[in-house]
Design a protein around this motif. Structure first.
Motif, PDB file in Angstrom:
ATOM      1  N   ASN A   1       0.429  -1.374   0.252  1.00  0.00           N
ATOM      2  CA  ASN A   1       0.053   0.271   0.061  1.00  0.00           C
ATOM      3  C   ASN A   1       0.540   1.547  -0.253  1.00  0.00           C
ATOM      4  N   ALA A   2       1.899   1.151   0.427  1.00  0.00           N
ATOM      5  CA  ALA A   2       2.600   1.864   0.465  1.00  0.00           C
ATOM      6  C   ALA A   2       3.526   2.845  -0.649  1.00  0.00           C
ATOM      7  N   ASP A   3       3.963   1.912  -1.472  1.00  0.00           N
ATOM      8  CA  ASP A   3       4.886   1.759  -2.216  1.00  0.00           C
ATOM      9  C   ASP A   3       3.210   2.432  -3.455  1.00  0.00           C
ATOM     10  N   TYR A   4       2.198   1.850  -3.172  1.00  0.00           N
ATOM     11  CA  TYR A   4       1.006   2.172  -4.304  1.00  0.00           C
ATOM     12  C   TYR A   4       1.108   3.748  -4.314  1.00  0.00           C
ATOM     13  N   VAL A   5       0.431   4.444  -2.877  1.00  0.00           N
ATOM     14  CA  VAL A   5       0.325   5.643  -2.729  1.00  0.00           C
ATOM     15  C   VAL A   5       2.078   6.281  -2.872  1.00  0.00           C
ATOM     16  N   TYR A   6       3.038   5.683  -2.953  1.00  0.00           N
ATOM     17  CA  TYR A   6       4.628   6.950  -3.302  1.00  0.00           C
ATOM     18  C   TYR A   6       4.481   6.539  -4.714  1.00  0.00           C
ATOM     19  N   ARG A   7       3.591   6.158  -5.973  1.00  0.00           N
ATOM     20  CA  ARG A   7       3.882   6.272  -6.762  1.00  0.00           C
ATOM     21  C   ARG A   7       2.527   6.648  -7.707  1.00  0.00           C
ATOM     22  N   LYS A   8       1.161   7.212  -6.644  1.00  0.00           N
ATOM     23  CA  LYS A   8       0.898   7.672  -7.016  1.00  0.00           C
ATOM     24  C   LYS A   8       0.929   9.500  -7.278  1.00  0.00           C
ATOM     25  N   VAL A   9       0.926   9.908  -5.623  1.00  0.00           N
ATOM     26  CA  VAL A   9       2.005  10.502  -5.341  1.00  0.00           C
ATOM     27  C   VAL A   9       3.100  11.535  -6.467  1.00  0.00           C
ATOM     28  N   HIS A  10       3.940  11.058  -6.711  1.00  0.00           N
ATOM     29  CA  HIS A  10       4.664  11.057  -7.832  1.00  0.00           C
ATOM     30  C   HIS A  10       4.387  11.221  -9.010  1.00  0.00           C
ATOM     31  N   LYS A  11       3.787  10.658  -9.641  1.00  0.00           N
ATOM     32  CA  LYS A  11       3.037  10.206 -10.354  1.00  0.00           C
ATOM     33  C   LYS A  11       1.943  11.799 -10.893  1.00  0.00           C
TER      34      LYS A  11
ATOM     35  N   ASN B   1       2.911  14.519  -9.534  1.00  0.00           N
ATOM     36  CA  ASN B   1       3.831  15.898  -9.020  1.00  0.00           C
ATOM     37  C   ASN B   1       4.273  16.292 -11.056  1.00  0.00           C
TER      38      ASN B   1
END
Length: 73
Positions: A58-68, A70
């Motif tokens: 889940n942390a990886d998913y959130v990280y990828r969505k936030v940086h995508k 930005n």
């Protein structure tokens, strides 16, 4: 890991956890306290492994969505 294998692993994990928990309670009420305690310990280890794995996922998913979102270009 492909989706089919991931789903199969999740189903096996869920079934294993249900069987371990049920066996621990049955053995506890039958009076086999040490075996029930050991099975419950194994259940807790599997539960801890699964929760850590899903937390990282889940942390990886959130990280990828936030940086995508930005990225400007």
């Amino acid at each position: 890991m492909d989706e089919k294998r991931k789903r199969k692993l999740q189903v096996i994990g869920i079934v294993l956890m249900i069987v371990l928990l049920a066996a621990a309670f049955v053995l506890f009420f039958l009076g086999h306290y040490m075996v029930a305690f050991a099975l419950f310990g194994i259940f807790m280890l599997v539960l801890n492994f699964v929760s850590n794995w899903k937390g990282l996922d889940n942390a990886d998913y959130v990280y990828r969505k936030v940086h995508k979102h930005n990225e400007k270009w």
